[in-house]
Design a protein around this motif. Sequence first.
Motif, PDB file in Angstrom:
ATOM      1  N   ASP A 160       0.810  -1.331   0.064  1.00 42.37           N
ATOM      2  CA  ASP A 160       0.074   0.013  -0.031  1.00 42.37           C
ATOM      3  C   ASP A 160       0.899   1.318   0.074  1.00 42.37           C
ATOM      4  N   ALA A 161       2.121   1.304   0.693  1.00 39.06           N
ATOM      5  CA  ALA A 161       2.992   2.448   0.912  1.00 39.06           C
ATOM      6  C   ALA A 161       3.631   2.804  -0.590  1.00 39.06           C
ATOM      7  N   LEU A 162       3.716   1.501  -1.294  1.00 36.76           N
ATOM      8  CA  LEU A 162       4.176   1.732  -2.768  1.00 36.76           C
ATOM      9  C   LEU A 162       3.348   2.256  -3.833  1.00 36.76           C
ATOM     10  N   GLY A 163       2.110   2.301  -3.466  1.00 35.03           N
ATOM     11  CA  GLY A 163       1.283   2.865  -4.320  1.00 35.03           C
ATOM     12  C   GLY A 163      -0.049   2.001  -4.877  1.00 35.03           C
ATOM     13  N   GLY A 164      -0.234   0.736  -3.950  1.00 34.51           N
ATOM     14  CA  GLY A 164      -1.253   0.049  -4.541  1.00 34.51           C
ATOM     15  C   GLY A 164      -1.366  -1.287  -3.576  1.00 34.51           C
ATOM     16  N   VAL A 165      -2.220  -1.893  -3.825  1.00 31.44           N
ATOM     17  CA  VAL A 165      -2.553  -3.092  -3.001  1.00 31.44           C
ATOM     18  C   VAL A 165      -1.442  -4.338  -3.278  1.00 31.44           C
ATOM     19  N   ALA A 166      -0.859  -4.728  -2.631  1.00 33.16           N
ATOM     20  CA  ALA A 166      -0.071  -5.671  -2.846  1.00 33.16           C
ATOM     21  C   ALA A 166      -0.796  -7.057  -3.522  1.00 33.16           C
ATOM     22  N   GLY A 167      -0.090  -7.709  -4.443  1.00 33.66           N
ATOM     23  CA  GLY A 167      -0.631  -8.902  -4.939  1.00 33.66           C
ATOM     24  C   GLY A 167       0.010 -10.087  -4.347  1.00 33.66           C
ATOM     25  N   GLU A 168      -0.040 -11.126  -5.081  1.00 32.37           N
ATOM     26  CA  GLU A 168       0.656 -12.477  -4.424  1.00 32.37           C
ATOM     27  C   GLU A 168       2.023 -12.554  -4.860  1.00 32.37           C
ATOM     28  N   ALA A 169       2.869 -12.766  -4.216  1.00 32.32           N
ATOM     29  CA  ALA A 169       4.374 -13.244  -4.637  1.00 32.32           C
ATOM     30  C   ALA A 169       4.701 -14.552  -3.822  1.00 32.32           C
ATOM     31  N   ASP A 170       5.246 -15.389  -4.536  1.00 36.93           N
ATOM     32  CA  ASP A 170       5.748 -16.662  -3.804  1.00 36.93           C
ATOM     33  C   ASP A 170       7.132 -16.747  -3.990  1.00 36.93           C
ATOM     34  N   LEU A 171       7.821 -16.563  -2.496  1.00 36.26           N
ATOM     35  CA  LEU A 171       9.430 -16.689  -2.571  1.00 36.26           C
ATOM     36  C   LEU A 171       9.493 -18.004  -2.252  1.00 36.26           C
ATOM     37  N   ALA A 172      10.972 -18.382  -2.826  1.00 36.92           N
ATOM     38  CA  ALA A 172      11.451 -19.722  -2.511  1.00 36.92           C
ATOM     39  C   ALA A 172      12.796 -19.516  -2.455  1.00 36.92           C
ATOM     40  N   HIS A 173      13.529 -20.370  -1.366  1.00 38.31           N
ATOM     41  CA  HIS A 173      14.946 -20.225  -1.480  1.00 38.31           C
ATOM     42  C   HIS A 173      15.348 -21.846  -1.745  1.00 38.31           C
ATOM     43  N   HIS A 174      16.567 -21.926  -2.521  1.00 33.07           N
ATOM     44  CA  HIS A 174      16.863 -23.292  -2.715  1.00 33.07           C
ATOM     45  C   HIS A 174      18.607 -23.015  -2.902  1.00 33.07           C
ATOM     46  N   GLY A 175      19.291 -24.057  -2.535  1.00 30.31           N
ATOM     47  CA  GLY A 175      20.518 -24.136  -2.518  1.00 30.31           C
ATOM     48  C   GLY A 175      21.206 -25.293  -1.887  1.00 30.31           C
ATOM     49  N   HIS A 176      22.407 -25.223  -1.557  1.00 30.61           N
ATOM     50  CA  HIS A 176      22.957 -26.117  -0.588  1.00 30.61           C
ATOM     51  C   HIS A 176      23.967 -25.607   0.462  1.00 30.61           C
ATOM     52  N   VAL A 177      24.324 -26.416   1.668  1.00 31.93           N
ATOM     53  CA  VAL A 177      25.098 -26.186   2.675  1.00 31.93           C
ATOM     54  C   VAL A 177      26.205 -27.356   2.708  1.00 31.93           C
ATOM     55  N   SER A 178      27.292 -26.854   3.129  1.00 29.19           N
ATOM     56  CA  SER A 178      28.478 -27.719   3.373  1.00 29.19           C
ATOM     57  C   SER A 178      29.173 -27.377   4.494  1.00 29.19           C
ATOM     58  N   LEU A 179      29.692 -28.586   5.236  1.00 31.20           N
ATOM     59  CA  LEU A 179      30.338 -28.602   6.391  1.00 31.20           C
ATOM     60  C   LEU A 179      31.795 -29.264   6.527  1.00 31.20           C
ATOM     61  N   TRP A 180      32.932 -28.756   6.716  1.00 33.12           N
ATOM     62  CA  TRP A 180      33.964 -29.560   6.397  1.00 33.12           C
ATOM     63  C   TRP A 180      35.137 -28.561   7.398  1.00 33.12           C
ATOM     64  N   ASP A 181      35.951 -29.371   8.240  1.00 36.08           N
ATOM     65  CA  ASP A 181      37.072 -28.796   9.056  1.00 36.08           C
ATOM     66  C   ASP A 181      36.562 -27.381   9.666  1.00 36.08           C
ATOM     67  N   GLY A 182      35.694 -27.382  10.207  1.00 38.34           N
ATOM     68  CA  GLY A 182      34.944 -26.186  10.911  1.00 38.34           C
ATOM     69  C   GLY A 182      34.555 -25.010   9.861  1.00 38.34           C
ATOM     70  N   ARG A 183      34.505 -25.125   8.783  1.00 33.27           N
ATOM     71  CA  ARG A 183      33.941 -23.981   7.853  1.00 33.27           C
ATOM     72  C   ARG A 183      32.620 -24.610   7.251  1.00 33.27           C
ATOM     73  N   VAL A 184      31.853 -23.446   7.170  1.00 32.83           N
ATOM     74  CA  VAL A 184      30.631 -23.808   6.555  1.00 32.83           C
ATOM     75  C   VAL A 184      30.273 -22.972   5.394  1.00 32.83           C
ATOM     76  N   GLY A 185      29.848 -23.763   4.154  1.00 35.58           N
ATOM     77  CA  GLY A 185      29.674 -22.890   2.782  1.00 35.58           C
ATOM     78  C   GLY A 185      28.154 -23.085   2.768  1.00 35.58           C
ATOM     79  N   VAL A 186      27.721 -21.921   2.261  1.00 35.12           N
ATOM     80  CA  VAL A 186      26.194 -21.829   1.931  1.00 35.12           C
ATOM     81  C   VAL A 186      26.163 -21.322   0.513  1.00 35.12           C
ATOM     82  N   TRP A 187      25.369 -21.908  -0.564  1.00 34.72           N
ATOM     83  CA  TRP A 187      25.128 -21.378  -1.765  1.00 34.72           C
ATOM     84  C   TRP A 187      23.308 -21.336  -1.939  1.00 34.72           C
TER      85      TRP A 187
END
Length: 171
Positions: A38-65
């Motif tokens: 509404d603040a941006l000038g209209g009624v908000a519609g529908e938006a379907d957010l999705a997060h995808h990726g992978h996580v790895s753990l080795w030697d005390g390190r964490v990698g996230v993509w």
Amino acid sequence: MRAMSKGVLGAAIAALVVLGAGTTAGAVGDAAGDVVGDALGGVAGEADLAHHGHVSLWDGRVGVWLVTENHGPSDVVDATVRLAFSTPMAGGQELPPGCLWSSSRVVSCRTGALPGGGAAGELALDLRAVGRPQELTVDVSTAWRAGGADRNPVNDRHRVLVLATGDPYVF
């Protein structure tokens, strides 16, 4: 000058995260999306957010993509993804632009604009955990979004158990 711009960026992202802190991201008729829409000038519609990726753990390190997508149909002006780790991360680590430490266990990152049916750029993190954990969990979720209601919040919330094998654990 660089330290000043990082501080300004950090304050701006923190403000975005705080804006959505009192709401439940992804709830039907979500007040954050509707009010901001509404603040941006209209009624908000529908938006379907999705997060995808992978996580790895080795030697005390964490990698996230991670990739954040908006399956639409409405555009999202901006959103914040929250990564919460069960193990604290070592201090003093730099994060990519648009990301900040919310605590030693939580990183929050801007996604940028997400057109309906589009994806944001990839987010890659290479972090050091405190110690050398044999496993940890990562909770991935939308903390805030400037845009429509998300009637399918299941695909933007994940809990990933990651073992210290170096293997990518996909979500």
